[in-house]
Enzyme design. Sequence first.
Site, PDB file in Angstrom:
ATOM      1  N   HIS A 188      59.743  46.441  42.566  1.00  0.00           N
ATOM      2  CA  HIS A 188      60.266  45.558  43.765  1.00  0.00           C
ATOM      3  C   HIS A 188      61.542  46.086  42.977  1.00  0.00           C
ATOM      4  O   HIS A 188      62.832  46.839  44.014  1.00  0.00           O
ATOM      5  CB  HIS A 188      60.299  44.374  43.720  1.00  0.00           C
ATOM      6  CG  HIS A 188      59.446  44.032  45.008  1.00  0.00           C
ATOM      7  ND1 HIS A 188      59.220  44.336  46.380  1.00  0.00           N
ATOM      8  CD2 HIS A 188      58.278  43.166  44.961  1.00  0.00           C
ATOM      9  CE1 HIS A 188      58.382  44.178  46.667  1.00  0.00           C
ATOM     10  NE2 HIS A 188      57.672  42.984  46.034  1.00  0.00           N
ATOM     11  N   GLU A 431      48.675  71.884  56.294  1.00  0.00           N
ATOM     12  CA  GLU A 431      49.040  71.579  55.113  1.00  0.00           C
ATOM     13  C   GLU A 431      47.933  71.665  54.632  1.00  0.00           C
ATOM     14  O   GLU A 431      47.220  71.893  52.875  1.00  0.00           O
ATOM     15  CB  GLU A 431      50.191  70.489  54.987  1.00  0.00           C
ATOM     16  CG  GLU A 431      48.931  69.253  55.829  1.00  0.00           C
ATOM     17  CD  GLU A 431      48.940  67.597  55.292  1.00  0.00           C
ATOM     18  OE1 GLU A 431      50.305  67.983  54.522  1.00  0.00           O
ATOM     19  OE2 GLU A 431      49.374  66.816  55.817  1.00  0.00           O
ATOM     20  N   ASP A 455      51.075  69.492  49.851  1.00  0.00           N
ATOM     21  CA  ASP A 455      50.057  70.048  50.069  1.00  0.00           C
ATOM     22  C   ASP A 455      49.036  71.523  50.480  1.00  0.00           C
ATOM     23  O   ASP A 455      48.099  71.857  49.533  1.00  0.00           O
ATOM     24  CB  ASP A 455      48.985  68.996  51.271  1.00  0.00           C
ATOM     25  CG  ASP A 455      48.675  67.594  50.718  1.00  0.00           C
ATOM     26  OD1 ASP A 455      48.306  67.408  49.342  1.00  0.00           O
ATOM     27  OD2 ASP A 455      49.800  66.870  51.712  1.00  0.00           O
ATOM     28  N   CYS A 502      58.697  70.108  56.069  1.00  0.00           N
ATOM     29  CA  CYS A 502      59.137  69.276  55.474  1.00  0.00           C
ATOM     30  C   CYS A 502      58.512  68.821  54.235  1.00  0.00           C
ATOM     31  O   CYS A 502      58.693  67.923  54.026  1.00  0.00           O
ATOM     32  CB  CYS A 502      58.038  68.580  56.570  1.00  0.00           C
ATOM     33  SG  CYS A 502      56.519  67.983  56.643  1.00  0.00           S
TER      34      CYS A 502
HETATM   35  C1  PEP Z   1      53.497  68.407  52.386  1.00  0.00           C
HETATM   36  O1  PEP Z   1      52.259  67.751  51.903  1.00  0.00           O
HETATM   37  O2  PEP Z   1      54.019  69.117  52.055  1.00  0.00           O
HETATM   38  C2  PEP Z   1      54.041  66.895  52.925  1.00  0.00           C
HETATM   39  C3  PEP Z   1      55.104  67.193  53.477  1.00  0.00           C
HETATM   40  O3  PEP Z   1      53.478  65.364  53.251  1.00  0.00           O
HETATM   41  P1  PEP Z   1      53.322  64.220  51.739  1.00  0.00           P
HETATM   42  O4  PEP Z   1      54.041  64.967  50.628  1.00  0.00           O
HETATM   43  O5  PEP Z   1      53.441  63.293  51.701  1.00  0.00           O
HETATM   44  O6  PEP Z   1      51.671  64.476  51.637  1.00  0.00           O
HETATM   45 MG    MG Z   2      50.626  66.232  53.133  1.00  0.00          MG
END
Ligand code: PEP
Ligand code: MG
Length: 547
Positions: A188, A431, A455, A502
């Site tokens: 925390h 991914e 990923d 993302c």
């Molecule tokens: C990714 O795999 O690029 C992604 C955005 O998801 P996470 O990092 O949460 O696995």
């Molecule tokens: Mg991911």
Amino acid sequence: MMTYRGKGVCGAIAIGKVSVFMRRSFNVKRIKIDNTEAERGRLEEAKKKAISQLSRIYEKALKEVGEANARIFEIHMMMVEDDDYNEAIIEMINSRNVNAEYAVAVTSDNFAAMFSSMDDAYMRERAADVKDISNRIIACLGNENDVEKNPDERVIICANDLAPSETVALDKDKVLAFVTAYGSANSHTAILARNMNIPAIIGVGEEFLSRIQNGDIAIADGYTGEFILNPDKDALEKANEKLFGDIEKKELLQKLKGKENVTIDGTTINIYANIGSVDNIGAVLLNDAGGIGLFRSEFLYLENSDYPSEEEQFKVYKRVLESMASKKVIIRTLDIGADKQADYFKLEKEENPALGLRAIRLCLERPDIFRTQLRALYRASVYGNLGIMFPMITSQTELKEIIALCEEVKKELSLDGIEFSDSIELGIMIETPAAAIISDRLAPMVDFFSIGTNDLTQYTLACDRQNPRIERFCDTHHEAVLRLVEISAKNAHKHGTWIGICGELAADTTLTEAFLRMGIDELSVSPPFVLKVRDAVRKIDLRSDSK
Ligand code: PEP
Ligand code: MG
């Protein structure tokens, strides 16, 4: 000069004098008392005082770090009133005729030892909490008005460990950074530091405290996790450069706020932000993101000690949507498993968890959990501009199953007379190499793609993203990964599906032009990177074919 290494919690750097945080140590003595009733009365008064202090800290935390993080102090208030804890104290006063301070100290040790021995990581962390509240009660028994003391000048606070209440009580204007010998990046205290935007380094090891004298100069580098005591000229120069870099970044932020994400040739790109909690919305708005491109909803599950109910989830999603007004908010459904584990899911141990029952696979195996989340999402959809995104897709079959489940949830809600928006966009994360390769098949089934490069890199290059030993083989710019991005973009556009990124690569401005040339429509990055990416986009001219 001495360099110590810990875990950097907040990306920022501080240079200044150090001050060793002295927790008031309570040398509690056992005193024989005759009037146990009067002793119980003293205890009651001290508890009242402790509750009133905690409620002040809660209000301060609410303002500075948001509701979710302030909750720990509500828990502290409940712990002060906890029946088992109080019965143990009173029993000791009554049966052994001891003073209240002693009874609280012994009970605190017993409860802390009990919590520390538990299997559940969440419960183990409660040991620190029970010590924290007990110290507060003991201080109140001694008529102390408050246990916290703030330094008089801006300093780097160095401590063995800091309790959440001690962290929140720090006056942000007086604290340059804090460095602790112990603690974990997910405690925390670390979460509070991140949200209070205080540079912090956690877990540098006990030795550093014995070397420090109040007033020594030090560098606390929250980017690298390095704490440099009595730095030499060279280290100071480098740290100052970083500090100026931070100031420049802030100035850039001011300059670019309110400007469009448009290339020189007039192509508009959406730059959204990635978040893991409602508490990050302040940073999203401060950095002028056009929307939320990835809300990692699993943190809602990871912060809890049991499955969050439909109602709890609904409230969180509603808050995010309302806070973003009509801006796009893409909420990714539960992506748990692999490195993100919550004990109450009781997932079996797997040989290869990254290739195991994670993300959408878990949701399709445990449709009760998935259905609860989908109902909460659809119910919240009327409060803003929602997109729902599904992680770890590898096939059309999975996607068909998901879409069928969404239809069932919609039907159920209609039968219950519950409203939901009819303009929710559905999308998938690209991914896995499988999803990228069959993106021509998947594109007609959804409104958008969002590429999870973290990923996608892991699975394409067969490189475990958790394993620091193979970092040099994990080339995030590998041609295979970039080709999969390009294939996905082409296939998306053929079917009128928009496509974003993302994963962390979205913030890598050395690739921004390449991504835009591939046809990427949206980049979703951590809030502090929004303006840096905006800056890069505004310098690109897609008419020139230099690349
Ligand atoms: C990714 O795999 O690029 C992604 C955005 O998801 P996470 O990092 O949460 O696995
Ligand atoms: Mg991911």
